[in-house]
Structure formats: structure tokens, C-alpha cells
Design a protein around this motif. Structure first.
Motif, PDB file in Angstrom:
ATOM      1  N   ALA A   1     -12.569  13.065 -10.392  1.00  0.00           N
ATOM      2  CA  ALA A   1     -11.354  12.788 -10.672  1.00  0.00           C
ATOM      3  C   ALA A   1     -10.774  11.645  -9.810  1.00  0.00           C
ATOM      4  CB  ALA A   1     -10.320  13.922 -10.992  1.00  0.00           C
ATOM      5  N   THR A   2     -10.286  10.645 -10.350  1.00  0.00           N
ATOM      6  CA  THR A   2      -9.582   9.495  -9.594  1.00  0.00           C
ATOM      7  C   THR A   2      -8.710   8.749 -10.388  1.00  0.00           C
ATOM      8  OG1 THR A   2     -10.154   7.768  -7.957  1.00  0.00           O
ATOM      9  CG2 THR A   2     -11.616   7.931  -9.872  1.00  0.00           C
ATOM     10  N   THR A   3      -8.269   7.568  -9.941  1.00  0.00           N
ATOM     11  CA  THR A   3      -7.368   6.731 -10.421  1.00  0.00           C
ATOM     12  C   THR A   3      -8.026   5.426 -11.081  1.00  0.00           C
ATOM     13  OG1 THR A   3      -6.889   5.340  -8.610  1.00  0.00           O
ATOM     14  CG2 THR A   3      -5.403   7.164  -9.135  1.00  0.00           C
ATOM     15  N   ASP A   4      -7.580   4.684 -11.885  1.00  0.00           N
ATOM     16  CA  ASP A   4      -8.146   3.597 -12.704  1.00  0.00           C
ATOM     17  C   ASP A   4      -8.183   2.579 -11.532  1.00  0.00           C
ATOM     18  OD1 ASP A   4      -5.581   3.168 -12.743  1.00  0.00           O
ATOM     19  OD2 ASP A   4      -5.418   2.767 -14.834  1.00  0.00           O
ATOM     20  N   TYR A   5      -7.187   2.727 -10.776  1.00  0.00           N
ATOM     21  CA  TYR A   5      -7.608   1.530  -9.515  1.00  0.00           C
ATOM     22  C   TYR A   5      -8.654   1.744  -8.511  1.00  0.00           C
ATOM     23  CZ  TYR A   5      -6.153  -0.590  -5.029  1.00  0.00           C
ATOM     24  OH  TYR A   5      -6.171  -1.570  -4.135  1.00  0.00           O
ATOM     25  N   VAL A   6      -8.904   2.821  -8.301  1.00  0.00           N
ATOM     26  CA  VAL A   6     -10.455   3.108  -7.586  1.00  0.00           C
ATOM     27  C   VAL A   6     -11.501   3.011  -8.482  1.00  0.00           C
ATOM     28  CG1 VAL A   6     -11.702   5.032  -6.368  1.00  0.00           C
ATOM     29  CG2 VAL A   6      -9.141   4.946  -5.788  1.00  0.00           C
ATOM     30  N   PHE A   7     -11.481   3.283  -9.700  1.00  0.00           N
ATOM     31  CA  PHE A   7     -12.584   3.249 -10.475  1.00  0.00           C
ATOM     32  C   PHE A   7     -12.680   1.844 -11.057  1.00  0.00           C
ATOM     33  CE2 PHE A   7     -14.330   3.955 -14.820  1.00  0.00           C
ATOM     34  CZ  PHE A   7     -15.667   4.067 -14.432  1.00  0.00           C
ATOM     35  N   SER A   8     -11.659   1.329 -11.621  1.00  0.00           N
ATOM     36  CA  SER A   8     -11.935  -0.117 -12.549  1.00  0.00           C
ATOM     37  C   SER A   8     -11.778  -1.255 -11.466  1.00  0.00           C
ATOM     38  CB  SER A   8     -11.049   0.050 -13.367  1.00  0.00           C
ATOM     39  OG  SER A   8     -11.230   0.749 -14.372  1.00  0.00           O
ATOM     40  N   LEU A   9     -10.719  -1.016 -10.534  1.00  0.00           N
ATOM     41  CA  LEU A   9     -10.399  -2.182  -9.579  1.00  0.00           C
ATOM     42  C   LEU A   9     -10.861  -2.032  -8.232  1.00  0.00           C
ATOM     43  CD1 LEU A   9      -6.454  -2.396 -10.700  1.00  0.00           C
ATOM     44  CD2 LEU A   9      -8.454  -3.696 -11.718  1.00  0.00           C
ATOM     45  N   MET A  10     -11.555  -0.859  -8.259  1.00  0.00           N
ATOM     46  CA  MET A  10     -12.662  -1.040  -7.042  1.00  0.00           C
ATOM     47  C   MET A  10     -11.549  -0.936  -5.505  1.00  0.00           C
ATOM     48  SD  MET A  10     -15.421  -3.661  -7.820  1.00  0.00           S
ATOM     49  CE  MET A  10     -14.114  -4.674  -8.849  1.00  0.00           C
ATOM     50  N   GLY A  11     -10.594   0.180  -5.755  1.00  0.00           N
ATOM     51  CA  GLY A  11      -9.589   0.147  -4.595  1.00  0.00           C
ATOM     52  C   GLY A  11     -10.057   0.671  -3.326  1.00  0.00           C
ATOM     53  N   CYS A  12     -11.157   1.407  -3.506  1.00  0.00           N
ATOM     54  CA  CYS A  12     -11.874   1.717  -2.101  1.00  0.00           C
ATOM     55  C   CYS A  12     -12.821   0.668  -1.723  1.00  0.00           C
ATOM     56  CB  CYS A  12     -12.542   3.197  -2.387  1.00  0.00           C
ATOM     57  SG  CYS A  12     -11.325   4.502  -2.263  1.00  0.00           S
ATOM     58  N   GLY A  13     -13.044  -0.376  -2.344  1.00  0.00           N
ATOM     59  CA  GLY A  13     -14.116  -1.412  -1.967  1.00  0.00           C
ATOM     60  C   GLY A  13     -15.278  -1.066  -2.667  1.00  0.00           C
ATOM     61  N   TYR A  14     -15.459  -0.277  -3.475  1.00  0.00           N
ATOM     62  CA  TYR A  14     -16.591   0.385  -4.204  1.00  0.00           C
ATOM     63  C   TYR A  14     -16.856  -0.031  -5.645  1.00  0.00           C
ATOM     64  CZ  TYR A  14     -20.895   2.898  -4.951  1.00  0.00           C
ATOM     65  OH  TYR A  14     -22.223   3.549  -5.367  1.00  0.00           O
TER      66      TYR A  14
END
Length: 265
Positions: free
Chosen positions: A215-228
Motif C-alpha cells: 500500500a502506498t500513494t500514486d506519487y510513490v508508485f507512478s511518479l517515483m516519489g522515493c526515487g525508485y
């Protein structure tokens, strides 16, 4: 800007040339009437939603320390863990990861209203559940921990897993031109990544080839908010309209309670 210390000013002239500079907040004088009228109209439409009572917190979960450094950007924090636990509980995922830059306010003890949660998560990111490999998690944590002990909005606040960071190891990550993870060239800073056994509840080493529900946010998953960039992830569910702040809102019974961690948190 950071902590709203400055306002960025971008000027584009008739020839298309761009120049930019920062304006310190202390030099801002007066109120723009047009902007003020727009804000007033939005607040009017917003109505009483922001004052809706959501629950009660028994504890203070601070955003920043005594030096005004944001705790979720520095390491594990009570606020970060609590919100990650909420993501995992709402979605029934195996684990949850939120980037430290998502957190923008504290949860204080006492009665909570919707505005409090909006200030905590002001961006309106959608909640997603994705199927990822254990190697994805291992690599993401390596990227998220690369700047420690210096603060970073990429730092991961997690639930449903635990790990060790050795900040004495020099980061050796190779990034692409967009500053996105490619691979680790040397020793890894992150080790001992463990997840609970679904049957016994005991923590065990994560399996690199096994898949997990994250579970995460679309920012982390789609926009690579963690740089990954997730390589082989499968989007299981995108909760359209289920914003990150909604994970801290009441359930169907109308009840909500904050400041009490689930068992094992």
C-alpha cells in the motif's frame, strides 16, 4: 519553499527567456485582493467539511523536532509509522511505504477535525495497492536511505516490515539522468529486511523473488516519489477518490481513534 521561507518568482519575458529568484517571506507586504477573493470563494464552497469531527488523539505525534527538522525525513517517527499503519489497515495490504516528504503537519492530542488531517496530507495523493517483488522493496529502501543522516523527502516511513541502515557505508547507487535508481554498485546500506510471517506473525527475511501487496500513494508508485521505478509491479487497486488523508477518516460506523498504534507497531 521549504517551511514557507520563500516564494519562488518565475518571469517569462516576451522573447520566451525565463529568469527566476526567491522572495523572502519577510519582504512580502500586503494582500492581493484578487487572490484573497478566490480563497474566500473556495472556503465558502468548502463549507463545514473542514470542521467535521473525525476522532480523538491520546498522544502528540510531532512533525518536527526542536530544531524544526521534519522527523519523517530523518528516520523512523511515531507520526510516520502511525500513518503507514493506517494505510496498511485500510487496504489490508502486506506492508505500506510512504515517503517522508508527504507529511506536512503534526497530529496533536485532543479532538481531531478534517482540517487537521488535510494539513497533515495536503497534496491529495490517491491510495494504491500494488503487487511488488521483495527485490523491489529492498532496492526502494536502499534509495530512500541514501542520504541518512541528512534529511530527505524520499526517506521511507513503513509498516509491515523492518530493516537496518548502516549510515557508515558510503552510498553507491547509480542513477539515471532523471535521478531515478538504476542499481547498487557497491555495498548496500540497508540490510536485514524482514516481513512478518502471515501464519505465525514472526518476522522473517524478505524473499527477493516473492511478491507482496504494498500500500502506498500514486506519487510513490507512478511518479517515483522515493526515487525508485518499480520494474515488474502490478497495479492491483487504485482507490480513486480514496485520498491519502481519507485513510485517517472515520470508518462506516463513524468512529475513529488516533494515537494508539496497532499491536506490533
Amino acid at each position: 519553499g521549504y517551511s514557507f521561507a520563500n516564494i519562488g518568482c518565475l518571469v517569462i519575458d516576451r522573447n520566451g527567456t525565463c529568469t527566476s529568484h526567491l522572495i523572502p517571506m519577510e519582504k512580502i507586504e500586503g494582500i492581493d485582493s484578487a487572490v484573497a477573493d478566490t480563497i474566500a470563494a473556495i472556503k465558502l464552497n468548502y463549507g463545514g467539511i473542514g470542521q467535521q469531527q473525525l476522532g480523538y488523539s491520546n498522544a502528540n505525534l510531532p512533525l518536527a523536532d526542536s530544531t524544526d527538522e521534519y522527523l519523517p525525513r530523518l528516520g523512523e517517527s511515531a507520526l510516520g509509522t502511525f500513518c503507514a499503519e493506517a494505510f496498511m489497515a485500510v487496504t489490508q495490504a502486506d506492508m505500506a511505504i510512504l515517503n517522508g516528504g508527504s507529511y506536512r503537519d503534526s497530529i496533536t492530542s485532543g479532538q481531531l477535525i478534517y482540517d487537521d488531517i488535510f494539513k497533515l496530507f495536503p497534496f491529495g495523493n490517491n491510495v494504491v495497492v500494488v503487487e511488488v517483488t521483495g527485490q523491489d522493496i529492498i532496492d526502494l529502501l536502499e534509495v530512500a536511505s541514501a542520504t541518512i543522516p541528512k534529511p530527505s523527502g524520499r526517506f521511507a516511513q513503513v509498516a509491515g516490515l523492518r530493516y537496518t541502515i548502516n549510515a557508515a557505508i558510503r552510498p553507491s547507487i547509480r542513477y539515471d539522468r532523471d535521478n531515478i535508481f538504476v542499481k547498487v554498485l557497491g555495498r548496500r546500506r540497508v540490510s536485514d529486511v524482514e516481513v512478518p510471517n502471515q501464519r505465525t506473525g514472526n518476522f522473517e527475511p524478505i524473499e527477493p523473488q516473492q511478491t507482496y501487496r504494498l500500500a502506498t500513494t500514486d506519487y510513490v508508485f507512478s511518479l517515483m516519489g522515493c526515487g525508485y521505478r518499480f520494474r515488474n509491479a502490478k497495479l492491483i487497486e487504485q482507490l480513486i477518490g480514496q485520498l491519502d488523508k481519507a485513510t485517517l477518516s472515520p470508518d462506516d460506523s463513524g468512529s475513529a481513534h488516533y494515537g494508539t498504534m496497532p499491536d506490533g507497531a
